[in-house]
Design a protein around this motif. Structure first.
Motif, PDB file in Angstrom:
ATOM      1  N   UNK A  29       0.830  -1.203   0.000  1.00 27.88           N
ATOM      2  CA  UNK A  29       0.000   0.000   0.000  1.00 27.88           C
ATOM      3  C   UNK A  29       0.864   1.251   0.000  1.00 27.88           C
ATOM      4  N   UNK A  30       1.950   1.186   0.758  1.00 29.33           N
ATOM      5  CA  UNK A  30       2.811   2.355   0.844  1.00 29.33           C
ATOM      6  C   UNK A  30       3.422   2.682  -0.503  1.00 29.33           C
ATOM      7  N   UNK A  31       3.799   1.652  -1.223  1.00 29.68           N
ATOM      8  CA  UNK A  31       4.390   1.870  -2.540  1.00 29.68           C
ATOM      9  C   UNK A  31       3.349   2.384  -3.519  1.00 29.68           C
ATOM     10  N   UNK A  32       2.126   1.900  -3.377  1.00 26.38           N
ATOM     11  CA  UNK A  32       1.075   2.299  -4.307  1.00 26.38           C
ATOM     12  C   UNK A  32       0.519   3.675  -3.999  1.00 26.38           C
ATOM     13  N   UNK A  33       0.539   4.090  -2.732  1.00 27.51           N
ATOM     14  CA  UNK A  33      -0.124   5.325  -2.323  1.00 27.51           C
ATOM     15  C   UNK A  33       0.802   6.158  -1.455  1.00 27.51           C
ATOM     16  N   UNK A  34       1.535   7.043  -2.057  1.00 24.69           N
ATOM     17  CA  UNK A  34       2.454   7.909  -1.284  1.00 24.69           C
ATOM     18  C   UNK A  34       1.715   8.765  -0.266  1.00 24.69           C
ATOM     19  N   UNK A  35       0.428   8.983  -0.485  1.00 22.40           N
ATOM     20  CA  UNK A  35      -0.325   9.815   0.468  1.00 22.40           C
ATOM     21  C   UNK A  35      -0.321   9.171   1.848  1.00 22.40           C
ATOM     22  N   UNK A  36      -0.313   7.845   1.903  1.00 18.16           N
ATOM     23  CA  UNK A  36      -0.283   7.161   3.195  1.00 18.16           C
ATOM     24  C   UNK A  36       1.021   7.442   3.933  1.00 18.16           C
ATOM     25  N   UNK A  37       2.139   7.449   3.158  1.00 13.90           N
ATOM     26  CA  UNK A  37       3.430   7.747   3.798  1.00 13.90           C
ATOM     27  C   UNK A  37       3.417   9.147   4.397  1.00 13.90           C
ATOM     28  N   UNK A  38       2.800  10.054   3.693  1.00 15.17           N
ATOM     29  CA  UNK A  38       2.724  11.432   4.183  1.00 15.17           C
ATOM     30  C   UNK A  38       1.913  11.492   5.478  1.00 15.17           C
ATOM     31  N   UNK A  39       0.756  10.780   5.487  1.00 17.68           N
ATOM     32  CA  UNK A  39      -0.076  10.786   6.688  1.00 17.68           C
ATOM     33  C   UNK A  39       0.644  10.146   7.868  1.00 17.68           C
ATOM     34  N   UNK A  40       1.356   9.030   7.585  1.00 21.66           N
ATOM     35  CA  UNK A  40       2.072   8.361   8.667  1.00 21.66           C
ATOM     36  C   UNK A  40       3.204   9.242   9.201  1.00 21.66           C
TER      37      UNK A  40
END
Length: 833
Positions: A29-40
């Motif tokens: 998921x992290x690779x597919x959705x950089x927005x998640x990395x930003x939120x984390x």
């Protein structure tokens, strides 16, 4: 030091397989959705700073500021309250790796397994590994210890959110991503604990950005929860990052930790009330079943006690058929109901003992002993009823035979008597010659001989009529009337005969020349005529036999051969029915006895576990239930025997009643034995008895159960306690007997024995604990209000309390105040409420 050597394992409450699945999803998921990395990044940074600020520091860049391990060690010290080993102060790479390793080793010491997270990746600033490590810390120290209703970690936190937000409209928390996008769930959490901070009624579901910002601002300003998420990121992301949301929500959980005391109190109350409600349902069910069973017994017993005989065979056979229906169709379900009632009662009493509640006392007249007494009266009335029916049928069979015999003899006599009066009243001798008179006299003497021969027949008719009277024949009035008519005619004929003789003798004196030959002829022919008439009657006479041997005797009369052949065929058929029934009964009887012995052995075994015994008993039960068609077939054979009026069977010692009683006892025994094992499992689990302890208890009990009937008498129980090291005086033993035998039956069952041996090991709630829990919900007031109950408890439990709590009348009372102390003590039988 290699990268592999620097790795440590971690455990966040999931199995290793579950964790690896989560990690793989997280990586993908992290690779597919950089927005998640930003939120984390934002959430985890804010979470770390919320703790680091207590030590006067913070981080700016999560992957950079933890590289030397110093702030990582400091973070762990702050959130754990423990000291870590002294860090290395050098700036070389190996110093940094050593510090990070100290941090990772501390995490491992808390029972956490770290997978694929090594010190070198953290030192190298690997973003993915650093976020993974921080998530591991958050799971262990902020989420893992969350427990709601025996769940933990993520499930516990989710359940807590669901419980807290359940009453709020437009909120349905099912996960830690899309359920939070509109902001209402955050607002509901705040309003539930601090209704003064948010006016929830004014919120608009469509204003997600406004709702989120409102919640974040209030949390930061009033709850000291730093803003860990951006409202825009959540709204604009199709599926917000689950870890970020969980981390932020866990802060709300801990911020409201003070309110969790009330949650715990509410949980305890709900648990106690749940037990009480379940017990009350069992009590109501017992009362209902007991009432229905007693009513059925009350209706049925008079029917079985009624020994009023019917008038005809057909009516009595209908009674016999009704009784067969009662034994085959109506009584067996009631036997099961009675057995189930006793099982339910025993299970209920066990649950009450385990939960520290007072014993259940049924309504007056509905005790188990009352039902047993009523049942005993029923069976006493039933006993001999079938035998009485068969005896009556035999009596009516004989009556029908006698009545038919009476009719045949009466008809034969009446036929003979017809015209005799006209003959005796003739005056033909007045114009006859001497020879003719002498002939008349001889003829008259022949008639007198015939009349004398019929005397026995009239007496037989009168004797049969007398027997019909004594046996209470239903149509005895007609019999008596006909018999009286025959006797009257007989007497009249006797009078006329005497008068005619006198007249003939007077005439004979005048007519001496009457021929003697006719008189001689008449005298000799009279006995033959009488014998012939008698033989005719005998050939028309009815017969009744029960054995082949009797028929063989009757066959000596050739004229009756046809009827005897028919009877012989009937007796052969009866013999086939006897043998058919006996063949089945001689198999079923021993089969039932064998199953009883198997069940008895199983209940006394101490080798296997209770679950093993239960499995074996369930198998026995299946075998027994599957055997039912054999009982039904035997019932059918028995019905044919009764319809054929067969009253004995030399081929078997088993009667249908023996088989019925044995079958009912077998069904009852298997059900009770299964219930005993279920109750033992319930007691074992509730009181924490080990399998070895249970075996020890069973071994001791079996040894002193000298009669092997599942109960120790008083002396055996005393000997058992002495063998187990009890120092017993009379007073102490009397006290113990009150505990194990409160009804004074004089015996101690295995369940009572276990209850006594484990009476102090159960971890049960008490009235004091429930009072303390209500006190928390009532904010230390001595009373609680209806609104407080409805706010803190689920609807069913709240209404249960409201309907049963008495008004509070103590100091400081107010309108609507309820007395939770009286209510709580009543739950445990410590008051009369």
């Amino acid at each position: 030091m290699t990268q592999i050597e620097n790795m440590v394992q971690y455990d966040n409450g999931y199995s290793e397989e579950e964790y690896m699945t989560q990690e793989e999803e997280w990586d993908r998921d992290l690779l597919l959705d950089p927005a998640w990395e930003k939120q984390q990044r934002k959430t985890f940074t804010a979470w770390c700073n919320s703790h680091l600020r207590k030590a006067g520091t913070q981080i700016e860049n999560i992957e950079e500021d933890f590289r030397n391990g110093l702030k990582l060690m400091l973070l762990l010290e702050v959130i754990s309250g423990e000291r870590l080993p002294k860090p290395d102060r050098g700036k070389m790479r190996f110093h940094k790796i050593a510090n990070v390793n100290k941090a990772l080793e501390f995490i491992t010491s808390k029972g956490v397994k770290l997978v694929s997270i090594g010190a070198e990746e953290i030192v190298d600033g690997n973003v993915k590994m650093t976020l993974g490590m921080i998530w591991t810390i958050i799971l262990r120290f902020a989420i893992q210890d969350i427990s709601v209703e025996e769940t933990s970690a993520k499930e516990g936190l989710l359940l807590w959110c669901q419980r807290k937000t359940a009453p709020y409209r437009n909120v349905n928390v099912q996960n830690f991503h899309v359920s939070w996008k509109d902001g209402l769930a955050f607002c509901a959490l705040i309003h539930r604990h601090r209704p003064d901070l948010i006016d929830y009624a004014k919120l608009n579901k469509d204003d997600a950005l406004g709702n989120l910002n409102l919640a974040f601002e209030i949390a930061e300003k009033h709850l000291d929860i730093p803003k860990m998420l951006d409202a825009e990121d959540i709204v604009n992301t199709p599926k917000p990052d689950e870890r970020a949301i969980m981390t932020y929500v866990s802060c709300f959980y801990h911020a409201f930790a003070g309110a969790e005391q009330a949650e715990t109190a509410a949980n305890r109350i709900c648990k106690v009330l749940g037990v009480n409600q379940e017990n009350e349902k069992l009590m109501e069910e017992y009362e209902r079943l007991a009432s229905e069973l007693l009513e059925w017994i009350r209706r049925t017993t008079p029917w079985l006690e009624n020994r009023t005989s019917e008038k005809t065979m057909a009516q009595m056979q209908r009674k016999l058929e009704d009784f067969r229906d009662y034994r085959r169709l109506h009584k067996p379900p009631k036997v099961q109901e009675k057995c189930q009632l006793e099982i339910n009662f025993n299970t209920l009493q066990t649950k009450l003992r385990i939960s520290n509640r007072p014993a259940f006392m049924p309504s007056e007249g509905k005790m188990v002993s009352d039902i047993a007494s009523a049942w005993q009266c029923l069976e006493q009335a039933e006993k001999g009823y079938e035998e009485w029916l068969l005896t009556e049928i035999r009596r009516l069979q004989r009556l029908d035979h006698l009545a038919e015999k009476f009719r045949q003899k009466a008809t034969s006599h009446e036929t003979w008597a017809t015209g005799k009066e006209e003959i005796l009243t003739q005056k033909d001798y007045e114009s006859a010659s001497l020879m003719e008179v002498r002939a008349m006299l001889r003829k008259h003497e022949a008639f007198e001989s015939d009349l004398s021969a019929h005397q026995d027949r009239v007496e037989q008719i009168a004797a049969i009529a007398q027997e019909l009277n004594e046996l209470d024949y239903h149509d005895v009035a007609a019999v008596n009337q006909r018999c009286q008519s025959i006797c009257d005619v007989w007497d009249h004929l006797g009078t006329l005969t005497q008068k005619r003789r006198e007249a003939l003798e007077r005439t004979e004196k005048l007519l001496e020349t009457v021929e003697q030959l006719f008189l001689e002829y008449a005298k000799r022919s009279a006995p033959f005529n009488s014998w012939l008439d008698g033989a005719m009657e005998d050939l028309q006479d009815m017969f009744i036999v029960h054995t082949i041997e009797e028929v063989q005797v009757k066959k000596l009369v050739p004229q009756r051969d046809g009827a005897l052949q028919e009877e012989l065929a009937q007796q052969h058929g009866n013999e086939r029915l006897r043998r058919q029934f006996a063949a089945q009964a001689n198999l079923i009887g021993p089969w039932i006895q064998t199953r009883m012995e198997e069940i008895g052995r199983c209940s006394l075994e101490i080798g296997g576990t209770l679950e093993d015994q239960m499995t074996q008993l369930k198998q026995y039960e299946h075998v027994i239930v599957s055997y039912k068609p054999n009982i039904d077939k035997l019932e059918g054979d028995h019905q044919l025997i009764q319809e054929s009026l067969i009253f004995d069977n030399k081929h078997t010692n088993y009667t249908m009643e023996h088989i019925r009683v044995g079958w009912e006892l077998l069904l009852t025994t298997i059900a009770r034995t299964i219930n005993d094992i279920e109750t033992q499992i319930l007691t074992r689990d509730a009181k924490g008895i080990s399998q070895e302890q249970m075996k020890e208890f069973r071994s001791s009990f079996n040894h002193f159960d000298r009669k092997k009937n599942g109960a120790m008498d008083t002396d055996d129980f005393r000997a058992c306690l002495i063998s187990m090291g009890y120092d017993l005086g009379e007073v102490e033993f009397a006290r113990i007997m009150i505990l194990v035998d409160p009804n004074g039956t004089g015996v101690v069952t295995f369940q009572s024995f276990i209850d006594f041996m484990t009476r102090e090991t159960a971890d049960t709630d008490t009235a004091e604990q429930v009072v303390a829990s209500f006190k928390i919900l009532a904010a230390d007031k001595p009373y609680i209000l209806i609104d407080e109950l409805r706010r803190e408890l689920p609807h069913d439990q709240a209404e249960y309390c409201i309907s049963r709590m008495p008004p509070y009348t103590g100091p400081g009372s107010m309108l609507g105040a309820l007395d939770y102390t009286a209510f709580s003590t009543a739950l445990y039988g410590e008051s009369d409420l």
